[in-house]
Motif scaffolding. Sequence first.
Motif, short mmCIF file in Angstrom:
data_model
loop_
_atom_site.label_atom_id
_atom_site.label_comp_id
_atom_site.label_asym_id
_atom_site.label_seq_id
_atom_site.Cartn_x
_atom_site.Cartn_y
_atom_site.Cartn_z
N PRO A 1 0.76 -1.16 -0.02
CA PRO A 1 -0.12 -0.05 -0.02
C PRO A 1 0.95 1.39 -0.06
O PRO A 1 2.21 1.29 0.56
N ALA A 2 0.34 2.30 -0.61
CA ALA A 2 0.96 3.62 -0.94
C ALA A 2 0.31 5.00 -0.42
O ALA A 2 -0.90 4.79 -0.56
N TYR A 3 1.06 5.71 0.09
CA TYR A 3 0.68 6.90 0.34
C TYR A 3 0.17 7.70 -0.82
O TYR A 3 0.69 7.89 -1.92
N SER A 4 -1.26 7.74 -0.76
CA SER A 4 -1.88 8.16 -2.22
C SER A 4 -1.38 9.43 -2.80
O SER A 4 -1.57 9.33 -4.41
N PRO A 5 -1.13 10.43 -2.15
CA PRO A 5 -0.44 11.72 -3.15
C PRO A 5 0.93 11.09 -3.96
O PRO A 5 1.08 11.85 -4.96
N THR A 6 1.48 10.22 -3.61
CA THR A 6 2.66 9.66 -4.33
C THR A 6 2.40 9.16 -5.61
O THR A 6 2.89 10.02 -6.54
N PRO A 7 1.49 8.30 -5.79
CA PRO A 7 1.27 7.98 -7.25
C PRO A 7 0.35 8.95 -7.90
O PRO A 7 0.56 9.20 -9.15
N ALA A 8 -0.39 9.82 -7.20
CA ALA A 8 -0.87 10.90 -7.87
C ALA A 8 0.25 12.01 -8.58
O ALA A 8 -0.07 12.39 -9.49
N ALA A 9 1.20 12.33 -7.81
CA ALA A 9 2.27 13.11 -8.33
C ALA A 9 3.05 12.46 -9.62
O ALA A 9 3.43 13.03 -10.43
N ILE A 10 3.06 11.14 -9.33
CA ILE A 10 3.78 10.44 -10.67
C ILE A 10 2.96 10.59 -11.85
O ILE A 10 3.13 10.98 -12.79
N ARG A 11 1.57 10.47 -11.78
CA ARG A 11 0.63 10.23 -12.99
C ARG A 11 0.69 11.82 -13.31
O ARG A 11 0.45 12.18 -14.33
N ALA A 12 0.79 12.59 -12.45
CA ALA A 12 0.60 14.41 -12.89
C ALA A 12 1.96 14.62 -13.66
O ALA A 12 1.81 15.37 -14.56
N ALA A 13 2.83 13.79 -13.58
CA ALA A 13 4.33 14.08 -14.32
C ALA A 13 4.00 13.55 -15.94
O ALA A 13 4.96 13.51 -16.55
N GLY A 14 2.96 12.73 -15.96
CA GLY A 14 2.71 12.09 -17.20
C GLY A 14 3.30 10.48 -17.24
O GLY A 14 3.56 10.04 -18.43
N CYS A 15 3.71 10.14 -16.05
CA CYS A 15 4.30 8.70 -16.01
C CYS A 15 3.42 7.69 -15.64
O CYS A 15 2.44 8.00 -15.29
N HIS A 16 3.86 6.42 -15.72
CA HIS A 16 2.96 5.25 -15.40
C HIS A 16 3.37 4.94 -14.18
O HIS A 16 4.57 4.51 -13.68
N VAL A 17 2.30 4.57 -13.09
CA VAL A 17 2.62 3.98 -11.82
C VAL A 17 2.51 2.36 -11.98
O VAL A 17 1.69 1.57 -12.41
N ILE A 18 3.63 1.74 -11.25
CA ILE A 18 3.74 0.30 -11.57
C ILE A 18 3.79 -0.14 -10.12
O ILE A 18 4.85 0.20 -9.30
N PRO A 19 2.77 -0.70 -9.40
CA PRO A 19 2.59 -1.28 -8.18
C PRO A 19 3.56 -2.33 -7.95
O PRO A 19 3.91 -3.35 -8.49
N TRP A 20 4.39 -2.33 -6.72
CA TRP A 20 5.18 -3.06 -6.26
C TRP A 20 4.64 -3.67 -4.76
O TRP A 20 4.74 -2.86 -4.01
N ASN A 21 4.10 -4.87 -4.86
CA ASN A 21 3.14 -5.09 -3.58
C ASN A 21 4.12 -5.67 -2.37
O ASN A 21 4.79 -6.40 -2.76
#
Length: 399
Positions: free
Chosen positions: A134-154
């Motif tokens: 599980p991830a602190y939700s603003p982190t993947p949001a910031a990554i997507r805001a850069a136009g990047c793709h989030v790859i989950p590492w469980n």
Amino acid sequence: MRIPSVSHTQIPTASEATMSLLTPAQYRNVHSIRWDEAIKQCGDDVIALSVADMDFEAPKPIVEAVTKRAAIGNYCYTYLDDDYYRSVVNWLNVRHDWKIQPEEIVAVGRMVESTPAVLRETVGEGACVVVPYPAYSPTPAAIRAAGCHVIPWNLKLNGNHYEYDFESLRFLLEDADALVITNPHNPTGRVWNEAELRKIAQIARETETLVISDEFHMDLLHPGQHFCPYLSCIEAGDQAMSFTAPGKTFNIAGLETANIIVPDPVLRGKVRKAIDDAGCHNPRFFAQAATIAGYEHSAEWLDELLALVDHHAQLLAQTLAEINGASLIPPEGTYLAWIDLRGTGLDDEQLESHLQEHGLILTPGVEFGNGGSGFMRMNLAVPTPLFEQALNRLEQALA
């Protein structure tokens, strides 16, 4: 269950040390996202232990320094001088035996506003960025805001202990451009050790992956825990940076003062360009005053806070032991608790609704994505009387 009272020998109190408790009128009169949103949902009798900020006054040296600066009345563009950088360097050295040079610091306001700019400049839009879940939700949001793709590492939950899955990490990084980790980890509270971080550094080096380490909670450790900076585990030339800040440490997140530590000069040049291009190059008006007052004059306040947070974690563990199907993931860092409620037989909606019916708001685990279902995150950094009320409500809601 009757919650044990807190004795003076168990924990320092505001009357005998440095911490000052806020009254309900005070923490509900500052446009607090945590409290005001909870009141809208559940009414005035709610107890909100969700968003990660505290219900304590910031250390007196910080309050006095900020007040003095505000009294000048000229709120101009500012810069940071040598005293600022010296205070950061000294704090990291004294508190964590982490030795850096002042020139390695790139001062910013917030990580979530800086990360998109940094990613666009370093790995580019369309890049793949791995994030532990599980991830602190603003982190993947910031990554997507850069136009990047989030790859989950469980993350792997081994009993009540979270671990990295290094086999899957190597596979993921073969096709990724960057990895963003959090240490201590939010929401699980894990403090990653040196061996784990060195393993990440090794795999990142072999796969030529940029590593960004969010270390905002580094000062918030439970007894017996040691914070290991990711940058102390890398080799020369490794592409890596760490975000640090006094915000969580001293309850001054709203003042928005943070630092990116970048040892490699070429990478640091890219980071500085990213920050300048994003228009984030001027520090917040109170950044210098608040940071210096915190790092140079507020260690006693922090030590008292950590004792209080650990005591609350113990009370929470006692309460959960009385609830069938509930347990606490032993916290190692942060002032947040990760509660395992998967054994209660309630789904995520039922858990949230049961708590709200009893006037208690926690952060649902599903907000942290993969691996969060069946969990709740609870803020421990509140006055003990309020926390005791919350524990009673928690037990009633899940009885």
